[in-house]
Design a protein around this motif. Structure first.
Motif, PDB file in Angstrom:
ATOM      1  N   UNK A 189       0.831  -1.201   0.000  1.00 36.34           N
ATOM      2  CA  UNK A 189       0.000   0.000   0.000  1.00 36.34           C
ATOM      3  C   UNK A 189       0.871   1.259   0.000  1.00 36.34           C
ATOM      4  N   UNK A 190       0.354   2.327  -0.587  1.00 37.29           N
ATOM      5  CA  UNK A 190       1.159   3.542  -0.756  1.00 37.29           C
ATOM      6  C   UNK A 190       1.833   4.084   0.509  1.00 37.29           C
ATOM      7  N   UNK A 191       1.173   4.142   1.675  1.00 35.11           N
ATOM      8  CA  UNK A 191       1.825   4.798   2.818  1.00 35.11           C
ATOM      9  C   UNK A 191       3.153   4.168   3.215  1.00 35.11           C
ATOM     10  N   UNK A 192       3.323   2.858   2.986  1.00 32.14           N
ATOM     11  CA  UNK A 192       4.569   2.230   3.414  1.00 32.14           C
ATOM     12  C   UNK A 192       5.760   2.699   2.600  1.00 32.14           C
ATOM     13  N   UNK A 193       5.523   3.225   1.386  1.00 32.13           N
ATOM     14  CA  UNK A 193       6.639   3.760   0.608  1.00 32.13           C
ATOM     15  C   UNK A 193       7.255   4.927   1.359  1.00 32.13           C
ATOM     16  N   UNK A 194       6.390   5.784   1.913  1.00 35.73           N
ATOM     17  CA  UNK A 194       6.881   6.935   2.666  1.00 35.73           C
ATOM     18  C   UNK A 194       7.695   6.494   3.867  1.00 35.73           C
TER      19      UNK A 194
END
Lengths: 215, 204
Positions: A189-194
């Motif tokens: 999911x996108x937030x884990x990239x941050x």
């Protein structure tokens, strides 16, 4: 011949190549080009293709702008830069569509967004406009590499723990899953990239104390 | 009703920052205080609301395959969509310049508030991203495209104001030295993104 080569890779020129890898890394220190960097790091393959595209655009963009630097009126330079970059990105996009249609599908709008990738505009503006062609080429390669290693590292972590694969190949054997190991779906999911990038920044800055910010 | 759905969806579910990371550069650079964040957020809503409908018209009457039939029937097979990047970015860059001049003439106070941010916006990924998503999702009318544009702008506004407020507070907290500044902002944005994911299940 030998001495000419020596001057091409003089100490100053080598610094152009190596500095962006660590001390002035475009992503983790200058905070440029984050937009595209985070969204396409679900798989290593996508990240690799994206880095190559950025390298190509930055390489030719820097050459063209550096060659034209004395002809561009400074008032309209942003538009000129945007047009050069947009033309290069169109080429990259058409090539990707023709030769790698499935990766191109996954990257969707993010290939187009290379146009507004701040790293490219930043390097054109800050470097290519004021320097000769050869240093500009080195600068482009250095910055693209600095962008690439972070991108690929983030993609590596996310793909490994998110889907247990690297470049589409299964890494964890079936046995693990039978014993109860599960893929960590939140990594995709996108937030884990941050958060992955934040961890890279954490490690980098605790190793290199002079990069620590005041607040 | 459909328009409201598109609006809500683009504010919360397809939030530009938390779902697609668009406009992260200015999001991270200009979020140190709430005042400047409000200014930049308002400018983004404004510019998205203008450029996406214009790009929608361009896309549907010039670029798309068969869109040129209003000139002559011979052009039914012409597909100019490979030109879309350059057209979109030209529209955005020139509109930003135009908006800047108009605002300066008509409302000096608004110009004082938005002025410095307008040039920044030409290279904000969320504006070009808005145009490209509009092209990819094939909205059926101009009203839908506008609702999408305004929704994305409002979503971006919410995100930057929220992070600016948090960063103002976090200045007084004891953050580990290597994480100060950029690192902690990334982590907070990630956590906010996880919170925003709870909107995902909403059926509209």
């Amino acid at each position: 011949m030998e001495s000419k080569k020596e001057s091409l890779f003089s100490k100053k020129n080598r610094k152009l190549l190596t500095d962006p890898l660590d001390d002035v890394n475009p992503i983790s220190i200058q905070v440029l080009g984050i937009c595209s960097a985070l969204a396409i790091t679900v798989q290593v393959e996508q990240a690799f293709v994206m880095s190559l595209s950025v390298l190509a655009v930055m390489f030719f963009g820097n050459i063209i702008i550096s060659a034209l630097r004395n002809l561009i009126p400074s008032r309209i330079r942003i538009i000129v830069e945007l047009v050069v970059v947009a033309a290069l990105v169109i080429l990259v996009n058409e090539i990707l569509k023709a030769f790698l249609p499935d990766v191109s599908e996954k990257l969707s709008v993010f290939v187009g967004l290379i146009i507004t990738n701040c790293i490219i505009m930043g390097r054109l503006e800050a470097f290519a406009l004021g320097n000769k062609i050869w240093p500009s080429i080195l600068d482009a390669i250095g910055n693209a590499m600095g962008y690439a290693w972070i991108l690929i590292l983030v993609a590596f972590v996310r793909e490994l723990f998110g889907s247990g694969k690297i470049w589409g190949f299964q890494v964890f054997p079936e046995k693990f899953y039978e014993l109860g190991y599960m893929n960590n779906n939140i990594m995709i999911l996108p937030p884990m990239a941050l958060i992955t990038v934040a961890l890279i920044i954490w490690v980098q800055r605790s190793r290199n104390k002079k990069l620590i910010e005041e607040n | 009703m459909d328009l409201v759905n598109i609006f809500i969806k683009s504010v919360f579910i397809d939030n530009m920052i938390f779902a697609y990371f668009l406009g992260m550069c200015s999001y991270l650079a200009v979020s140190k205080t709430v005042d400047t964040a409000v200014g930049l957020g308002a400018a983004v809503i404004f510019v998205l609301g203008i450029t996406v409908p214009i790009n929608y018209l361009l896309e549907n009457h010039i670029l798309k395959e068969g869109a040129l039939t209003w000139i002559s029937d011979d052009l039914a097979n012409t597909d100019l969509s490979f030109l879309s990047f350059i057209m979109f970015i030209a529209v955005i860059a020139s509109m930003v310049q135009l908006v800047e001049m108009i605002v300066e003439k008509l409302s000096p106070s608004l110009y004082g508030a938005l002025g410095i941010f307008l040039p920044l916006i030409a290279v904000n990924c969320s504006i070009l991203g808005g145009a490209l998503f509009m092209q990819e999702r094939q909205y059926s009318s101009m009203a839908e495209a506008t609702a999408f544009a305004l929704g994305s702008g409002v979503g971006w506004f919410l995100a930057i104001v929220a992070i600016a407020a948090i960063r103002e507070k976090i200045r007084y907290s004891h953050v580990p030295a290597p994480l100060r500044g950029l690192g902690i902002t990334f982590i907070i944005t990630g956590l906010m993104g996880i919170a925003f994911m709870s909107f995902m299940g909403i059926q509209l």
